[in-house]
Design a protein around this motif. Structure first.
Motif, PDB file in Angstrom:
ATOM      1  N   UNK A  55     -19.196 -36.216 -18.132  1.00  0.00           N
ATOM      2  CA  UNK A  55     -18.583 -37.284 -17.348  1.00  0.00           C
ATOM      3  C   UNK A  55     -17.073 -37.097 -17.273  1.00  0.00           C
ATOM      4  N   UNK A  56     -16.507 -36.671 -18.370  1.00  0.00           N
ATOM      5  CA  UNK A  56     -15.065 -36.416 -18.415  1.00  0.00           C
ATOM      6  C   UNK A  56     -14.704 -35.282 -17.466  1.00  0.00           C
ATOM      7  N   UNK A  57     -15.518 -34.228 -17.470  1.00  0.00           N
ATOM      8  CA  UNK A  57     -15.259 -33.090 -16.590  1.00  0.00           C
ATOM      9  C   UNK A  57     -15.362 -33.486 -15.122  1.00  0.00           C
ATOM     10  N   UNK A  58     -16.251 -34.418 -14.811  1.00  0.00           N
ATOM     11  CA  UNK A  58     -16.422 -34.858 -13.430  1.00  0.00           C
ATOM     12  C   UNK A  58     -15.414 -35.931 -13.032  1.00  0.00           C
ATOM     13  N   UNK A  59     -14.589 -36.355 -13.981  1.00  0.00           N
ATOM     14  CA  UNK A  59     -13.575 -37.365 -13.657  1.00  0.00           C
ATOM     15  C   UNK A  59     -14.162 -38.718 -13.324  1.00  0.00           C
ATOM     16  N   UNK A  60     -15.246 -39.093 -13.992  1.00  0.00           N
ATOM     17  CA  UNK A  60     -15.919 -40.359 -13.680  1.00  0.00           C
ATOM     18  C   UNK A  60     -15.217 -41.488 -14.418  1.00  0.00           C
ATOM     19  N   UNK A  61     -14.726 -42.460 -13.679  1.00  0.00           N
ATOM     20  CA  UNK A  61     -13.982 -43.560 -14.272  1.00  0.00           C
ATOM     21  C   UNK A  61     -14.537 -44.890 -13.817  1.00  0.00           C
ATOM     22  N   UNK A  62     -14.240 -45.899 -14.597  1.00  0.00           N
ATOM     23  CA  UNK A  62     -14.572 -47.281 -14.270  1.00  0.00           C
ATOM     24  C   UNK A  62     -13.334 -48.082 -14.625  1.00  0.00           C
ATOM     25  N   UNK A  63     -12.889 -48.886 -13.693  1.00  0.00           N
ATOM     26  CA  UNK A  63     -11.613 -49.575 -13.858  1.00  0.00           C
ATOM     27  C   UNK A  63     -11.868 -51.063 -13.989  1.00  0.00           C
ATOM     28  N   UNK A 633      -8.850 -33.581 -22.647  1.00  0.00           N
ATOM     29  CA  UNK A 633      -9.347 -33.380 -24.010  1.00  0.00           C
ATOM     30  C   UNK A 633      -8.298 -32.695 -24.883  1.00  0.00           C
ATOM     31  N   UNK A 634      -7.623 -31.692 -24.329  1.00  0.00           N
ATOM     32  CA  UNK A 634      -6.622 -30.955 -25.109  1.00  0.00           C
ATOM     33  C   UNK A 634      -5.479 -31.871 -25.528  1.00  0.00           C
ATOM     34  N   UNK A 635      -5.007 -32.713 -24.614  1.00  0.00           N
ATOM     35  CA  UNK A 635      -3.895 -33.593 -24.942  1.00  0.00           C
ATOM     36  C   UNK A 635      -4.342 -34.726 -25.869  1.00  0.00           C
ATOM     37  N   UNK A 636      -5.595 -35.140 -25.760  1.00  0.00           N
ATOM     38  CA  UNK A 636      -6.112 -36.154 -26.680  1.00  0.00           C
ATOM     39  C   UNK A 636      -6.119 -35.617 -28.107  1.00  0.00           C
TER      40      UNK A 636
END
Length: 861
Positions: A55-63, A633-636
């Motif tokens: 989901x992270x790779x696909x940029x799936x967000x919920x605001x 992920x790297x910056x996290x």
């Protein structure tokens, strides 16, 4: 599945109906495909982790909207990751058939209700819909009266359902205004198919992809007869919308452009897209903006999300809105107790999929039931969003008395609804299975003479602390994929209708919202890369010249650090701190990489990049979001590290560079080089030129001793990715003059300022606009003349000084700074001129005050 495996899970179910375990204690049909008894604790943990990563790779967000938000305009601003349980919920063919028939009939019924209440209103004269109820419903739009008949108001329908105690399905709520979630359902399926490839391939289940062809055809068919290649657009509130991902993803799946209200205008009796080369007509608008925000002329006057005159264009029949204006009326829970009788009257059928039992407080019997059974009901307002409901079983004795008094004072404003126990479904919990309450959102589209249902659903896990029917929303819901098994004799599965309307390709519209976001995508990508290169050059120089080494050239570290602070404007940063320690440098560089609250940081540039790419998801490759997911992920990891040192900074910075370079490659190789691409490339060119001139100004603007200047020249070349180019071009000679010549004047160096000006000029030549483009090109020519009047060797006239210290003439330094500052102002002015030319920002409409109205009347007379 073995009894031993299901034993602990059965204990967690209790007396509820469960989707996995049948009445005999064994698994229900279809679940054997998942082979859950072969999963161990590590497999469950890995599946959950992999779902999160995909989901992270696909940029799936919920605001999610703030808890106090009740309107339909922009809500919260922080994007949050979508959550998905890796285990699908399985429904058999027979189970699904009943749900499908019931949901399709319900959509037909709601459409018939809307057609009557916005037409002849016979339901009022027969009192099947009490007039005293209808007139208080805010979603009943008077301006929607008289819209052309013949097309459905309820084009896309969604229905939230849950299980009653006996396992039968009941409707919790209807979504009719701008139903969301279809894109999330498709994304969930894509992720689960990658998580469980063997199970997905072997399971005889309906696929979802063909359904979007049906939706595409249904929307295209809404256009007025005789139009060849109807133009359909998806109207979004923008990237800060709660379901911005869902909207952009749907637009991408359907192949329709995503537009904002600012991209549209009403003129000559119809809706048009504003584009660089003029305007183009729109035939159908798939709305993801709620009714009242769509037309500030007739509905909410302070809205910046809609199009003035939208309703009038619909009245004229020149454009069709999907869903139709006023469709949100049937979302009111007050219709739930009326639907059985309405179904008999309008369809001459019994209601197949009823709501959870409900009572409107506007009748004596209804009020009595609400007051008497308050501790067993969910109390919901008849106007969703106007006020909040409550979960009766969770009230204290004092709160119950308060609510009883409120109900007796205003009974007509509330509906009481039965609390459904809901079924449970297996979810990954810890290192095994947990049983959690489940609701489903079903989707249908009006196609031909009925409603075609998505052969699946968006499953949602209800938080343990409250029931779904309360209307309270979990901040980020845990979702589920829902697998619908095919009948044994159904070899082909769902394939949609045989006939398809093929729309004439019209290309991606050059609307302001898309162009602006592509431009800033280029700028933010380049800004993140340039700032990262600068901070990496600083960290490497600090490593090369450690404090304890007592090298006099160490002062170059302080100069480069100060330049970084000035360039990013992240004050106070590293200013005013002579002999900076490695710990101080590392702490500041870490913040620049991970703290997006600091204006000018890499993190803020990446946040802007994520917002810009999300706003034009329909025009980008999915690879873009995979790159951004890995970068996040790297910056996290860097942000969560207990202690950050030089190697951590270098590793994280390397990840940023790899990602931004990958994005550059994707946009060059995967994007059509149309107007949007040229604006993206212009953004990169302007930002790179700005970064270079700023870097040169703050590192070379003041004379330094020779041993310091040499380190600075190397670091600046490194920050500009030009070390090897300089070495080849000048045969090992390294000085300020050659460095300035390469980075400022060399049109053959793709990292130079001169190259960026040529790059922007080439891109501008490919844009439509006539005189406007000529004016922008003239600005570029002025910048080119400014640069050409300055030559590197003239700046580098040395004068002898003490020992081997070499200084430039002070006048030459001043000329360099003056030129850089003039270039910075010119580039900023060029960017502003481009924005004024192509990026349109509407001013919020304001009601006329008495004085203005009087003057307007005087002018009219």
């Amino acid at each position: 599945m073995t009894a031993a495996f299901l034993g602990p899970y059965r204990d967690a179910i209790g007396s509820r109906y469960d989707e996995l375990v049948g009445a005999d204690g064994g698994p229900r049909p279809g679940w054997e495909t998942l082979a859950l008894d072969s999963w161990d604790a590590e497999a469950f943990r890995a599946a959950r982790s992999q779902a999160h990563r995909l989901l992270e790779d696909d940029g799936v967000t919920y605001n999610p909207l703030p808890a106090t938000w009740t309107g339909g305009g922009p809500g919260g601003r922080g994007h949050t990751e979508w959550r998905l349980d890796p285990l699908p919920t399985v429904l058999t063919h027979d189970e699904w058939t009943g749900l499908e028939r019931g949901a399709s009939q319900r959509a037909r019924l709601l459409e018939a209700v809307l057609a009557d209440l916005y037409g002849p209103r016979r339901l009022l004269t027969s009192r099947l819909v009490p007039p005293e109820l209808l007139w208080q419903l805010e979603a009943y739009l008077r301006p929607a009266w008289g819209l052309p008949a013949g097309r459905p108001r309820l084009v896309l329908a969604a229905t939230d359902v849950g299980r009653a105690a006996d396992g039968s399905w009941r409707v919790i709520s209807d979504r009719a205004q701008a139903p969301s979630g279809l894109g999330y359902a498709m994304e969930n399926r894509r992720v689960v198919a990658r998580l469980l490839p063997d199970a997905y391939q072997s399971a005889e289940l309906h696929r979802l992809t063909a359904y979007f062809g049906v939706v595409r055809d249904a929307l295209t068919e809404l256009a007025a007869p005789g139009i060849e290649g109807p133009r359909v657009v998806v109207l979004t509130p923008g990237r800060h919308s709660e379901t911005a991902f869902d909207q952009a993803y749907i637009a991408s799946l359907l192949g329709f452009p995503l537009v904002t209200g600012a991209d549209l205008e009403m003129a000559d009796g119809r809706i048009w897209t504003r584009e660089l080369d003029g305007r183009r007509p729109v035939d159908v608008v798939l709305r993801r903006v709620d009714d009242v925000w769509c037309d500030p002329l007739e509905l909410r006057p302070d809205s910046e999300l809609g199009v003035p005159g939208f309703l009038e264009a619909c009245r004229r029949g020149s454009v069709v809105s999907a869903n139709g204006f006023g469709a949100g009326l049937v979302e009111s829970p007050a219709f739930a107790p009326l639907l059985p009788a309405l179904c008999e009257a309008l369809l001459d059928e019994s209601l197949l999929l009823p709501s959870a039992d409900a009572w409107w407080g506007g009748t004596p019997q209804g009020l009595d039931h609400l007051v008497t059974h308050l501790d067993r009901l969910v109390i919901r307002p008849v106007n969703p969003g106007a006020e909040r409901g409550i979960y009766g079983p969770g009230l204290s004795r004092a709160d119950r008395e308060t609510w009883r008094a409120r109900l007796e004072a205003h009974p007509e404003r509330f509906v009481g609804q039965e609390v459904l126990p809901l079924s449970t479904t297996p979810t990954v919990a810890g290192f095994g299975l947990g049983a959690r309450p489940l609701t489903l959102r079903l989707f249908g589209v009006a196609h031909r003479s009925s409603y075609t249902m998505l052969p699946g659903a968006l499953g949602r896990i209800v938080p343990d602390s409250f029931d779904a029917a309360t209307g309270r929303r979990e901040r980020v819901p845990l979702s589920k994929d829902v697998w619908v098994l095919k009948a044994p004799e159904d070899g082909g599965g769902f394939a949609g209708p045989a006939e398809h309307i093929v729309a004439v390709p019209t290309g991606v519209p050059m609307v302001p919202h898309a162009l602006e976001n592509l431009y800033w995508m280029g700028r933010y990508t380049e800004r993140a890369e340039g700032t990262t290169r600068h901070l990496l050059a600083l960290r490497r120089l600090a490593t090369e010249l450690p404090v304890w080494y007592a090298d006099p050239g160490r002062a170059a570290v302080d100069v480069l650090a100060a330049a970084l602070t000035h360039a990013t404007t992240t004050y106070p940063g590293l200013l005013g701190q002579p002999s900076l320690s490695d710990a101080t440098i590392d702490a500041e560089l870490r913040d620049l990489l991970v703290d997006e609250t600091r204006a000018g940081s890499v993190a803020q540039a990446l946040a802007g990049l994520a917002g810009a790419t999300g706003a034009v998801r329909d025009q980008l490759s999915s690879d873009v979001f995979t790159v951004l997911g890995g970068l996040e992920r790297a910056l996290t990891q860097l942000a969560e590290a207990p202690r950050v040192r030089g190697p951590h900074i270098l590793d994280a910075g390397g990840q940023v560079l790899s990602s931004t370079l990958a994005l550059a490659g994707i946009t060059v190789e995967n994007m059509v080089h149309d107007v949007g691409w040229h604006l993206l490339d212009i953004g990169r060119g302007i930002e790179r030129a700005t970064q270079l001139t700023t870097l040169v100004k703050w590192t070379m603007g003041a004379a330094q001793p020779l041993w310091i200047e040499r380190h600075l020249v190397t670091s600046v070349l490194s920050a500009a990715e030009s070390v090897l180019t300089h070495r080849r071009r000048f045969a090992g000679t390294q000085g300020v003059d050659t460095m300035l010549d390469l980075l400022l004047l060399d049109e053959g160096n793709p990292r130079s300022v001169a190259y960026q000006l040529s790059r922007v000029r080439r891109d501008l030549a490919r844009l439509p606009g006539g005189p406007r483009v000529e004016q922008l090109t003239a600005r570029l020519d002025d910048l080119g003349s400014l640069l050409a009047s300055h030559t590197g060797p003239q700046l580098a006239t040395p004068t002898p000084a003490e020992g081997d210290v070499e200084h430039f003439h002070l006048a030459r330094r001043e000329a360099l700074v003056e030129m850089c500052e003039s270039m910075e102002r010119g580039l900023a002015g060029l960017s502003d001129a481009m924005a004024a030319t192509w990026f349109w920002h509407p001013v919020a409409p304001r009601p006329l005050g008495p004085g203005v109205r009087q003057r307007a009347a005087e002018v009219a007379s």
